[in-house]
Enzyme design. Structure first.
Site, PDB file in Angstrom:
ATOM      1  N   HIS A 214       0.832  -1.915   0.504  1.00 42.43           N
ATOM      2  CA  HIS A 214      -0.182  -0.195  -0.109  1.00 42.43           C
ATOM      3  C   HIS A 214       0.944   1.158  -0.055  1.00 42.43           C
ATOM      4  CE1 HIS A 214      -3.001   2.795   2.222  1.00 42.43           C
ATOM      5  NE2 HIS A 214      -3.893   2.345   1.379  1.00 42.43           N
ATOM      6  N   LYS A 216       2.817   4.543  -1.107  1.00 39.42           N
ATOM      7  CA  LYS A 216       3.772   5.226  -2.007  1.00 39.42           C
ATOM      8  C   LYS A 216       3.843   6.426  -2.288  1.00 39.42           C
ATOM      9  CE  LYS A 216      -1.355   5.072  -1.362  1.00 39.42           C
ATOM     10  NZ  LYS A 216      -1.776   4.090  -0.442  1.00 39.42           N
ATOM     11  N   ASP A 221      16.089  11.172  -8.454  1.00 41.31           N
ATOM     12  CA  ASP A 221      17.835  11.535  -8.339  1.00 41.31           C
ATOM     13  C   ASP A 221      18.670  11.071  -7.151  1.00 41.31           C
ATOM     14  OD1 ASP A 221      18.134  11.371 -10.526  1.00 41.31           O
ATOM     15  OD2 ASP A 221      17.960  13.689 -10.938  1.00 41.31           O
ATOM     16  N   HIS A 391      -9.256  11.711   2.109  1.00 41.31           N
ATOM     17  CA  HIS A 391      -8.072   9.979   2.179  1.00 41.31           C
ATOM     18  C   HIS A 391      -6.752   9.798   2.959  1.00 41.31           C
ATOM     19  CE1 HIS A 391      -5.846   7.144  -0.144  1.00 41.31           C
ATOM     20  NE2 HIS A 391      -6.773   6.608  -0.022  1.00 41.31           N
ATOM     21  N   LYS A 393      -3.923  10.635   5.368  1.00 39.28           N
ATOM     22  CA  LYS A 393      -3.763   9.620   6.931  1.00 39.28           C
ATOM     23  C   LYS A 393      -2.389  10.777   7.611  1.00 39.28           C
ATOM     24  CE  LYS A 393      -4.241   6.841   2.731  1.00 39.28           C
ATOM     25  NZ  LYS A 393      -4.824   6.201   2.867  1.00 39.28           N
ATOM     26  N   ASP A 398       0.640  17.362  20.442  1.00 35.98           N
ATOM     27  CA  ASP A 398       1.538  18.302  20.880  1.00 35.98           C
ATOM     28  C   ASP A 398       2.723  19.448  20.279  1.00 35.98           C
ATOM     29  OD1 ASP A 398       0.837  16.779  23.719  1.00 35.98           O
ATOM     30  OD2 ASP A 398       2.763  15.510  23.981  1.00 35.98           O
TER      31      ASP A 398
END
Length: 474
Positions: A214, A216, A221, A391, A393, A398
């Site tokens: 899952h 991404k 370079d 979508h 995440k 703190d």
């Protein structure tokens, strides 16, 4: 022939007994062990199929030898050792050491970050950096669609491959199940090295259909890295079925790009069995980036010894002093995470959770409602995002710690998926992520206010509780 059905019955009983012994020998939590034993006993045939697809414990399997892992880690370890005046934040030193000892997630300072909260800005930046590539491009994605955006990214990669740039591309086989093979063959024909992650081919890999990559990630370079929640698909720009799409992705320059590079090259060894450790993939970073922003790239997987991401979330919740704000598109928490959320909220910590008002998966939406109510009952402040499908995440705590990546707060991300997040120990970055959360919160309705206008029937609540039983499979 008269005894054939008895022979089949005896064989089936033997298979069930062997499977039950396997479940017992895994030494899982007693509740999980008992659940699988009951499924195998009381759901003939189907129980075996469910265990084959969803029940096997892969944490004891070794897909990469320790020697190979040491080789893949050596270069990033050298770059880590060359850092001067690295001072770990005292309030999060234990968390940093936890990730470093379990995951070889080495902390790097001197990092500069761009935060993208929409697909337009993210893909414009990604395509620009691809166009500037001179040495190599490494991309890993759960989904790339055969749509105008997917083809645009593929064309950009093909152009660079034809210009002599090394291009390596990993996609998840199940995530891209509806993408025609010709899409990837066109990339291969142009010189791009393309691999599917854990392809599902009957019968050898069928049981692994539940364990997906899952992540991404992108490295260009060795100096620019991307990590976050966006796949390569047009809906990340235009939305889906008329619903706007909200997501978060980071572009990073600095030392932690070594961590993103290592994460990609470990996965590359997984799919290609090629050890890539050359110094050219770990070039000297831009000296203009000089600060004390410390970051770690943490990966987790179903074949790792420990559930690193889940342990990290639990640790953050339990060590928080003032607040923890979280965004997730799917809320199906494991018991340790739910326990930590309850404990923090009951101790007076301002725990806030943001989920979409409506999910892109109805069964997940139904299953998550009982978990949301449980969180609210313990004092967690829950907000429902109403301006589309969120979508994103992310987590911030703190004003000193934040994280963003591919990890949802659900069983699949914590136990079944290959995931990656960057954990950031920096006040300025925490305030930036907090500002993103507060901006999103302005587009939310409080869960209690929303539920006051709805009276759920007994049948509705029973259905949600039944669907909740399948949350570990979602």
């Amino acid at each position: 022939m008269i005894y054939l059905h008895w022979l089949i019955f005896v064989l089936y009983v033997c298979v069930v007994l062997v499977t039950m012994v396997t479940v017992l020998m895994d030494n899982r939590q007693p509740a999980k062990t008992m659940a699988w034993v009951l499924v195998l006993i009381f759901i003939p045939v189907v129980g075996i199929v469910l265990y084959f697809f969803f029940g096997q414990n892969t944490r004891k399997e070794k897909y990469i030898s320790q020697q190979s892992m040491d080789q893949l880690t050596k270069r990033s370890m050298l770059e880590f050792a060359e850092q001067q005046n690295l001072v770990l934040p005292e309030e999060h030193a234990v968390l940093v050491k936890l990730f470093a000892s379990q995951n070889w997630a080495l902390p790097f300072k001197n990092n500069d970050t761009d935060v993208f909260t929409d697909g337009y800005a993210f893909f414009h930046s990604l395509l620009r950096d691809i166009g500037r590539a001179r040495s190599h491009i490494h991309i890993e994605t759960y989904i790339i669609c055969d749509d105008p955006l997917g083809r645009l990214v593929a064309d950009a990669l093909i152009d660079k491959a034809k210009a002599g740039v090394e291009v390596r591309f990993i996609y998840d086989d199940v995530g891209c199940w509806n993408v025609p093979g010709s899409f990837f063959e066109r990339m291969r024909s142009a010189g791009i090295d393309v691999h599917a992650f854990m392809p599902v081919k009957f019968p050898a890999f069928t049981s692994k259909v539940n364990y997906r990559n899952h992540r991404k990630l992108c490295v260009i370079d060795g100096r620019v890295g991307y990590i976050g929640g966006m796949n390569i698909a047009l809906r990340y720009i235009k939305g889906s079925k008329g619903t706007p799409w909200r997501d978060t992705h980071l572009r990073i320059r600095g030392g932690v790009v070594y961590g993103i590079q290592r994460a990609f090259l470990v996965d590359w060894y997984f799919v290609d069995r090629t050890l890539i450790t050359n110094r050219c993939y770990y070039p000297e970073q831009d000296r203009s980036v000089g600060n004390d922003c410390i970051m770690q790239v943490v990966t987790s997987s179903p074949v790792g010894q420990w559930p690193e991401m889940m342990q990290g979330y639990v640790r953050i919740l339990l060590e928080a002093k003032r607040y923890v704000y979280m965004e997730t598109p799917y809320f199906l928490p494991t018991e340790p995470v739910m326990f930590a959320m309850r404990t923090a909220a009951l101790a007076g910590i301002d725990v806030r959770l943001m989920v979409p008002l409506h999910s892109d998966a109805k069964f997940v939406e139904w299953a998550s409602r009982s978990y949301v109510q449980e969180a609210v009952d313990s004092g967690v402040r829950v907000y429902l995002y109403t301006a589309g499908f969120n979508h994103s995440k992310l987590l911030v705590s703190d004003d000193s710690l934040s994280t963003c990546g591919s990890t949802n707060i659900d069983f699949r991300s914590f136990e079944n998926n290959f995931e990656s997040n960057v954990f950031i120990y920096d006040n300025a970055m925490a305030l930036r992520i907090k500002a993103v959360f507060m901006e999103d919160m302005a587009r939310c309705v409080k869960y209690e206010d929303y539920m006051r206008s709805r009276r759920l029937s007994f049948t509705h609540r029973l259905w949600e509780s039944l669907v909740r039983m399948f949350s570990p499979l979602m």
